[in-house]
Scaffold this motif. Structure first.
Motif, PDB file in Angstrom:
ATOM      1  N   LEU A   1      30.955 115.438 -58.613  1.00 16.83           N
ATOM      2  CA  LEU A   1      30.749 114.421 -57.593  1.00 16.83           C
ATOM      3  C   LEU A   1      30.835 113.026 -58.197  1.00 16.83           C
ATOM      4  N   ARG A   2      30.234 112.835 -59.360  1.00 15.97           N
ATOM      5  CA  ARG A   2      30.331 111.532 -60.045  1.00 15.97           C
ATOM      6  C   ARG A   2      31.795 111.180 -60.343  1.00 15.97           C
ATOM      7  N   LYS A   3      32.536 112.159 -60.798  1.00 17.97           N
ATOM      8  CA  LYS A   3      33.941 111.937 -61.138  1.00 17.97           C
ATOM      9  C   LYS A   3      34.737 111.541 -59.898  1.00 17.97           C
ATOM     10  N   ALA A   4      34.471 112.217 -58.780  1.00 17.06           N
ATOM     11  CA  ALA A   4      35.181 111.914 -57.536  1.00 17.06           C
ATOM     12  C   ALA A   4      34.876 110.489 -57.079  1.00 17.06           C
ATOM     13  N   ILE A   5      33.617 110.088 -57.174  1.00 18.01           N
ATOM     14  CA  ILE A   5      33.217 108.729 -56.794  1.00 18.01           C
ATOM     15  C   ILE A   5      33.918 107.704 -57.677  1.00 18.01           C
ATOM     16  N   ARG A   6      33.954 107.979 -58.972  1.00 17.00           N
ATOM     17  CA  ARG A   6      34.585 107.056 -59.923  1.00 17.00           C
ATOM     18  C   ARG A   6      36.084 106.914 -59.641  1.00 17.00           C
ATOM     19  N   GLN A   7      36.734 108.038 -59.352  1.00 17.04           N
ATOM     20  CA  GLN A   7      38.175 108.001 -59.095  1.00 17.04           C
ATOM     21  C   GLN A   7      38.494 107.186 -57.841  1.00 17.04           C
ATOM     22  N   VAL A   8      37.711 107.389 -56.778  1.00 14.89           N
ATOM     23  CA  VAL A   8      37.964 106.659 -55.540  1.00 14.89           C
ATOM     24  C   VAL A   8      37.638 105.174 -55.730  1.00 14.89           C
ATOM     25  N   ALA A   9      36.570 104.885 -56.460  1.00 17.32           N
ATOM     26  CA  ALA A   9      36.202 103.492 -56.711  1.00 17.32           C
ATOM     27  C   ALA A   9      37.268 102.767 -57.517  1.00 17.32           C
ATOM     28  N   ASN A  10      37.916 103.470 -58.428  1.00 17.51           N
ATOM     29  CA  ASN A  10      38.935 102.870 -59.292  1.00 17.51           C
ATOM     30  C   ASN A  10      40.314 102.788 -58.645  1.00 17.51           C
ATOM     31  N   ALA A  11      40.483 103.474 -57.521  1.00 17.39           N
ATOM     32  CA  ALA A  11      41.792 103.513 -56.873  1.00 17.39           C
ATOM     33  C   ALA A  11      42.192 102.125 -56.387  1.00 17.39           C
ATOM     34  N   THR A  12      43.466 101.800 -56.539  1.00 19.06           N
ATOM     35  CA  THR A  12      43.953 100.492 -56.090  1.00 19.06           C
ATOM     36  C   THR A  12      44.448 100.537 -54.645  1.00 19.06           C
ATOM     37  N   SER A  13      44.657 101.747 -54.119  1.00 23.72           N
ATOM     38  CA  SER A  13      45.092 101.873 -52.729  1.00 23.72           C
ATOM     39  C   SER A  13      43.895 101.698 -51.803  1.00 23.72           C
ATOM     40  N   LEU A  14      44.168 101.392 -50.545  1.00 21.61           N
ATOM     41  CA  LEU A  14      43.110 101.208 -49.562  1.00 21.61           C
ATOM     42  C   LEU A  14      43.048 102.379 -48.592  1.00 21.61           C
ATOM     43  N   ASN A  15      43.414 103.569 -49.064  1.00 24.41           N
ATOM     44  CA  ASN A  15      43.354 104.744 -48.209  1.00 24.41           C
ATOM     45  C   ASN A  15      41.934 104.946 -47.692  1.00 24.41           C
ATOM     46  N   PRO A  16      41.794 105.390 -46.444  1.00 24.98           N
ATOM     47  CA  PRO A  16      40.448 105.680 -45.936  1.00 24.98           C
ATOM     48  C   PRO A  16      39.798 106.799 -46.730  1.00 24.98           C
TER      49      PRO A  16
ATOM     50  N   SER B   1      42.830 105.647 -35.494  1.00 20.60           N
ATOM     51  CA  SER B   1      44.034 104.826 -35.389  1.00 20.60           C
ATOM     52  C   SER B   1      43.885 103.544 -36.207  1.00 20.60           C
ATOM     53  N   LEU B   2      42.661 103.006 -36.239  1.00 22.05           N
ATOM     54  CA  LEU B   2      42.409 101.790 -37.016  1.00 22.05           C
ATOM     55  C   LEU B   2      42.738 101.987 -38.489  1.00 22.05           C
ATOM     56  N   CYS B   3      42.309 103.124 -39.057  1.00 23.26           N
ATOM     57  CA  CYS B   3      42.537 103.332 -40.491  1.00 23.26           C
ATOM     58  C   CYS B   3      43.959 103.789 -40.794  1.00 23.26           C
ATOM     59  N   ILE B   4      44.647 104.338 -39.796  1.00 22.59           N
ATOM     60  CA  ILE B   4      46.023 104.796 -40.024  1.00 22.59           C
ATOM     61  C   ILE B   4      47.022 103.663 -39.799  1.00 22.59           C
ATOM     62  N   HIS B   5      46.861 102.948 -38.688  1.00 26.13           N
ATOM     63  CA  HIS B   5      47.837 101.926 -38.298  1.00 26.13           C
ATOM     64  C   HIS B   5      47.393 100.508 -38.621  1.00 26.13           C
ATOM     65  N   GLY B   6      46.115 100.339 -38.933  1.00 22.85           N
ATOM     66  CA  GLY B   6      45.623  99.026 -39.305  1.00 22.85           C
ATOM     67  C   GLY B   6      45.344  98.139 -38.100  1.00 22.85           C
ATOM     68  N   ASN B   7      44.960  96.917 -38.392  1.00 22.38           N
ATOM     69  CA  ASN B   7      44.612  95.940 -37.361  1.00 22.38           C
ATOM     70  C   ASN B   7      44.980  94.559 -37.897  1.00 22.38           C
ATOM     71  N   HIS B   8      45.513  93.709 -37.029  1.00 18.42           N
ATOM     72  CA  HIS B   8      46.009  92.404 -37.497  1.00 18.42           C
ATOM     73  C   HIS B   8      44.915  91.531 -38.105  1.00 18.42           C
ATOM     74  N   SER B   9      43.658  91.776 -37.729  1.00 20.03           N
ATOM     75  CA  SER B   9      42.574  90.919 -38.209  1.00 20.03           C
ATOM     76  C   SER B   9      41.700  91.575 -39.275  1.00 20.03           C
ATOM     77  N   PHE B  10      41.994  92.830 -39.599  1.00 26.61           N
ATOM     78  CA  PHE B  10      41.157  93.583 -40.546  1.00 26.61           C
ATOM     79  C   PHE B  10      42.029  94.232 -41.602  1.00 26.61           C
ATOM     80  N   SER B  11      41.727  93.979 -42.879  1.00 26.76           N
ATOM     81  CA  SER B  11      42.549  94.531 -43.961  1.00 26.76           C
ATOM     82  C   SER B  11      41.708  95.296 -44.986  1.00 26.76           C
ATOM     83  N   GLY B  12      40.516  95.710 -44.589  1.00 31.99           N
ATOM     84  CA  GLY B  12      39.633  96.402 -45.518  1.00 31.99           C
ATOM     85  C   GLY B  12      39.809  97.914 -45.518  1.00 31.99           C
TER      86      GLY B  12
END
Length: 230
Positions: free
Chosen positions: A53-68, A150-161
């Protein structure tokens, strides 16, 4: 959990126009109720499950992509804390993280997306490039669930997180697009029970101002390790 080694570069850059300069002031009061603080704790225990679990958290935290991110597990596993560990262990640590409970939101998501007839900034506009935590996506009304996904797949013009979701089980609509972190229940991590007991006794001792933390008897640990957890 020690976050000192999690120092990836932040890929997000947001250029504020003159019209956006007053957003923080106008949004602060509205966002305050949803603002998430730092993690309650790291991952307690030294079992294989805890280390994975620690490893999974570290990998996601270090990822440069903004995948949900979809965090799954049974009720009571503090899945929201896992999202905090990822957020505050990443390059986004200085950005806002807002938390909404999907089961308590309106079916059209007014809390986030706003109302068409209202000119005030939506919560997504207020958040901008900050991150969003949606708990209980599997308990959301169908219309709201579709809109959030849909927000996390297609995005939103005012939100980029980045969007974090929690659920009790996998969500089929997110299988292809989200990074999943599975949180194992304590009943399969029996070797971690001793660490958990010592942790909570230590925290309780601090809250009471005790100078010395009482030792946890091994007999108590073994008794709990032999308990049948439902």
């Amino acid at each position: 959990m020690n976050h000192s080694h999690l120092q990836p570069e932040n890929p997000k850059e947001r250029v504020l126009s003159s019209g956006e300069s007053d957003l923080p002031r106008s949004c602060a009061i509205r966002m305050a109720a949803y603002l998430v603080g730092r993690p309650n704790r790291g991952i307690v225990g030294g079992s294989t499950y805890a280390c994975t679990l620690r490893k999974a958290i570290r990998q996601v935290a270090n990822a440069t992509s903004l995948n949900p991110v979809l965090i799954t597990g049974e009720p009571g596993l503090d899945k929201e804390n896992i999202a905090k560990l990822v957020h505050f262990g990443s390059a986004d640590r200085n950005l806002l993280l807002l938390h909404f409970d999907a089961s308590k939101m309106h079916d059209n998501g007014n809390e986030l997306f706003g109302r068409d007839v209202v000119s005030t900034p939506t919560m997504l506009e207020c958040l901008g490039n900050g991150n969003l935590l949606i708990s209980g996506i599997d308990r959301a009304e169908p219309k709201l669930k579709e809109r959030l996904i849909s927000l996390c797949i297609h995005g939103n013009h005012s939100f980029s997180g980045r969007v974090f979701f929690t659920a009790e089980s996998s969500v089929k609509e997110l299988v292809e697009v989200a990074t999943q972190i599975k949180v194992p229940p304590l009943r399969v991590r029996r070797s971690d029970i001793g660490d958990w007991l010592r942790y909570y006794v230590h925290e309780y001792s601090k809250s009471q101002g005790w100078r010395k933390t009482p030792a946890v008897p091994q007999s108590a640990i073994k008794r709990l390790q032999g308990h049948h957890f439902p």
